[in-house]
Design a protein around this motif. Structure first.
Motif, PDB file in Angstrom:
ATOM      1  N   ILE A 274     -14.931   6.621   1.552  1.00 52.03           N
ATOM      2  CA  ILE A 274     -15.240   5.196   1.491  1.00 52.03           C
ATOM      3  C   ILE A 274     -14.666   4.443   2.688  1.00 52.03           C
ATOM      4  N   GLY A 275     -13.621   4.984   3.305  1.00 56.05           N
ATOM      5  CA  GLY A 275     -13.021   4.335   4.461  1.00 56.05           C
ATOM      6  C   GLY A 275     -13.945   4.253   5.663  1.00 56.05           C
ATOM      7  N   ASP A 276     -15.008   5.068   5.674  1.00 59.00           N
ATOM      8  CA  ASP A 276     -15.961   5.042   6.790  1.00 59.00           C
ATOM      9  C   ASP A 276     -17.029   3.977   6.617  1.00 59.00           C
ATOM     10  N   SER A 314      -9.642   9.805   3.076  1.00 60.09           N
ATOM     11  CA  SER A 314      -8.491  10.422   3.735  1.00 60.09           C
ATOM     12  C   SER A 314      -7.829   9.431   4.686  1.00 60.09           C
ATOM     13  N   MET A 315      -8.344   8.197   4.710  1.00 64.82           N
ATOM     14  CA  MET A 315      -7.809   7.178   5.617  1.00 64.82           C
ATOM     15  C   MET A 315      -6.735   6.336   4.929  1.00 64.82           C
ATOM     16  N   ASP A 316      -5.971   5.630   5.742  1.00 68.02           N
ATOM     17  CA  ASP A 316      -4.932   4.725   5.252  1.00 68.02           C
ATOM     18  C   ASP A 316      -5.578   3.357   5.026  1.00 68.02           C
ATOM     19  N   LEU A 317      -6.059   3.114   3.818  1.00 67.05           N
ATOM     20  CA  LEU A 317      -6.790   1.870   3.553  1.00 67.05           C
ATOM     21  C   LEU A 317      -5.925   0.615   3.733  1.00 67.05           C
ATOM     22  N   PRO A 318      -4.669   0.592   3.259  1.00 67.93           N
ATOM     23  CA  PRO A 318      -3.866  -0.619   3.506  1.00 67.93           C
ATOM     24  C   PRO A 318      -3.743  -0.953   4.989  1.00 67.93           C
ATOM     25  N   ALA A 319      -3.571   0.073   5.823  1.00 69.58           N
ATOM     26  CA  ALA A 319      -3.490  -0.173   7.263  1.00 69.58           C
ATOM     27  C   ALA A 319      -4.820  -0.709   7.788  1.00 69.58           C
ATOM     28  N   MET A 320      -5.936  -0.203   7.266  1.00 60.68           N
ATOM     29  CA  MET A 320      -7.248  -0.683   7.686  1.00 60.68           C
ATOM     30  C   MET A 320      -7.465  -2.123   7.246  1.00 60.68           C
ATOM     31  N   VAL A 321      -6.954  -2.482   6.065  1.00 61.09           N
ATOM     32  CA  VAL A 321      -7.040  -3.875   5.610  1.00 61.09           C
ATOM     33  C   VAL A 321      -6.255  -4.773   6.549  1.00 61.09           C
ATOM     34  N   ALA A 322      -5.052  -4.339   6.919  1.00 67.08           N
ATOM     35  CA  ALA A 322      -4.211  -5.129   7.831  1.00 67.08           C
ATOM     36  C   ALA A 322      -4.868  -5.301   9.189  1.00 67.08           C
ATOM     37  N   GLN A 323      -5.647  -4.306   9.619  1.00 67.50           N
ATOM     38  CA  GLN A 323      -6.323  -4.362  10.923  1.00 67.50           C
ATOM     39  C   GLN A 323      -7.668  -5.075  10.848  1.00 67.50           C
ATOM     40  N   GLY A 324      -8.094  -5.466   9.651  1.00 70.20           N
ATOM     41  CA  GLY A 324      -9.372  -6.153   9.487  1.00 70.20           C
ATOM     42  C   GLY A 324     -10.568  -5.219   9.484  1.00 70.20           C
ATOM     43  N   ARG A 325     -10.322  -3.933   9.302  1.00 69.05           N
ATOM     44  CA  ARG A 325     -11.418  -2.959   9.308  1.00 69.05           C
ATOM     45  C   ARG A 325     -11.923  -2.652   7.898  1.00 69.05           C
ATOM     46  N   PHE A 326     -11.203  -3.131   6.898  1.00 73.65           N
ATOM     47  CA  PHE A 326     -11.637  -2.923   5.509  1.00 73.65           C
ATOM     48  C   PHE A 326     -11.327  -4.190   4.733  1.00 73.65           C
ATOM     49  N   ARG A 327     -12.315  -4.648   3.966  1.00 75.43           N
ATOM     50  CA  ARG A 327     -12.161  -5.897   3.233  1.00 75.43           C
ATOM     51  C   ARG A 327     -11.068  -5.765   2.174  1.00 75.43           C
TER      52      ARG A 327
END
Length: 504
Positions: A274-276, A314-327
């Motif tokens: 889902i991270g993709d 397999s991705m770090d979703l919290p980090a992606m949220v912080a970077q604006g890459r995941f809602r």
């Protein structure tokens, strides 16, 4: 022909005739023939050469003969273009029901062989039962409807079977504390209807757990539909999720397309990687999850879908949220029941059990006998880092099985297939091989740039040379010392271009 039948039955009282088998048989034949002749659209009889010997008036007129006598003696195909009476005479087998094309309407016909008293086929008789297929329309319609229903049912059952859970919790092999905790959390999540988020490296068994959770849930008899987000181009993901109306875009199916949400109605939708998922589609996915409804691409039709979501990444979703890459709102919607799936290196005590589970399946698949791992091989497996986790372990063991020459797998046979070979092998390598490994290290370039394959080839070559030297050049003795077959050692020597002493 009718006169011949009548002459074979002498006049008797009715009751007396019915006690005589031959009389009953002759009367039945005559009655059947008369009934078919009267009720059918035509009757024709041919001899053993498929020449017409008798034809009724109605049938003769249908094929252009005002007098049936004009057809007598002709080949049946000359009079009746698509006749199969010759085939019946040749084979001796009836054709009980057939459709024969004619210049006018098609005919439903039956064809029967005629045999003499010794059972020899001497001709055939054909009856045209109907001259219009309209009489059979209700029967054909009923048959076609039943056939269509049968095909649809079979397809539905096949689809349902394909979308059932293929694994259960026992499929997640392991009794380590980490494995037991994963199965405990998954079992607690199964009966609930809240979303599940599986977090872990690739190859750890997240999809297997998704199947197990669905199979243990109240939705087990409903579909389990999988979407691998990483495997589908971004431009097609919306259609994959929500479907499309007919002609919604260039190249779209004329019948439209049903999306995975609609297919999973009542069941579970597993969103792998889902991270993709790209940001524009994250909002549409969130709305579908919250409202349980959506509109297919190019359609104003609102589709309601009751699905349970299991997502994995397999991705770090919290980090992606912080970077604006995941809602963040989608993350919180998915992150209700979170199950961290440990890497294989975090549950090393499961290696032996897991390896034998994989080996048993591989041996059955490749039709080989049972294989055992020796202690050195097990130590080597436990010393490896397994960056590819269970998937890498399966691949390593499968390659080892395919090249195995005996009932036991040793460290040498296993080492050549162990990924990048970064695991420490000192503890798992037999004492006699330590010196060989040191010799290999001495031959490596100063920069340490020797590839794994080169190092393994050099290691194996030096190991075989040392074994031959210790056995004074005797291949059989060297093979025994190495624990491999003589033929196997000869193949390895030839592949590594190691000369052998000629036999005395």
């Amino acid at each position: 022909m009718r006169a011949e039948m009548e002459s074979s039955v002498e006049p008797r009282a009715g009751n007396e005739l019915l006690t005589d088998y031959e009389s009953v048989r002759a009367l039945t034949m005559r009655s059947l023939f008369d009934m078919l002749d009267r009720s059918s659209e035509g009757t024709v009889v041919v001899d053993r050469d498929a020449r017409i010997v008798w034809m009724n008036q109605h049938y003769a007129a249908r094929f252009g003969f005002s007098d049936p006598q004009d057809a007598i003696g002709r080949d049946c195909e000359e009079v009746i273009p698509n006749s199969l009476l010759r085939e019946v005479v040749t084979s001796g087998e009836p054709i009980l029901l057939d459709i024969m094309e004619t210049e006018r309407d098609p005919l439903v016909v039956t064809r029967l062989p005629i045999s003499d008293l010794r059972g020899n086929v001497i001709g055939a008789v054909g009856f045209a039962l109907f001259d219009e297929l309209k009489a059979l329309t209700p029967l054909f319609s009923h048959y076609s409807r039943l056939q269509a229903e049968l095909i649809a049912t079979r397809q539905s059952l096949a689809q349902a079977q394909a979308r059932r859970a293929k694994y259960n919790f026992s499929s997640f092999v392991g009794n380590s504390p980490a494995s037991l905790e994963v199965k405990r959390l998954a079992r607690r999540a199964a009966p609930l209807d809240a979303p599940v988020l599986l977090l872990g490296e690739t190859g750890t068994g997240k999809e297997l757990l998704a199947h197990a959770i669905h199979g243990a849930s109240g939705r087990a008899d409903k579909p389990l539909v999988t979407v691998n987000v990483a495997a589908i181009p971004d431009t097609l993901l919306e259609v994959e999720f929500f479907g499309a109306a007919a002609g919604a875009y260039t190249g779209a199916d004329r019948k439209g397309r049903v999306g995975k949400f609609e297919l999973a109605h009542g069941g579970t939708l597993f969103l792998d990687e889902i991270g993709d998922l790209q940001l524009p589609l994250q909002g549409k996915l969130l709305r579908a999850l919250q409202e349980k409804e959506f509109e297919p691409l190019g359609s104003n039709r609102v589709v309601h879908a009751d699905v349970r979501i299991i997502a994995a990444t397999s991705m770090d979703l919290p980090a992606m949220v912080a970077q604006g890459r995941f809602r963040a709102d989608l993350y919180y919607r998915l992150n209700v029941l979170t199950i961290p799936v440990p890497a294989l290196r975090e549950r090393l005590s499961d290696i032996e059990t897991l390896s034998y589970s994989v080996l048993d399946k591989l041996c059955a698949q490749h039709h080989t006998g049972h294989l055992e791992l020796d202690e050195a091989a097990l130590r080597l497996l436990k010393a490896h880092g397994w960056p590819g986790n269970v998937r890498e372990l399966h691949n390593t063991l499968e390659r080892t099985v395919m090249f195995s020459d005996g009932p036991r797998i040793d460290a040498r046979a296993l080492a050549r297939f162990l990924g990048e070979g970064r695991a420490s092998t000192a503890a798992s390598t037999p004492a006699g091989a330590v010196a060989t490994a040191s010799a290999v290290s001495a031959t490596a370039p100063a920069g340490g740039s020797m590839s794994y394959d080169e190092a393994m080839r050099t290691f194996e070559r030096q190991l075989l040379l040392d074994a031959l030297d210790a056995a004074q050049g005797q291949v059989s003795a060297a093979a025994r010392a190495l624990g491999i077959g003589r033929a196997t050692l000869y193949r390895k020597l030839a592949a590594l271009q190691i000369p052998t002493q000629p036999a005395a």
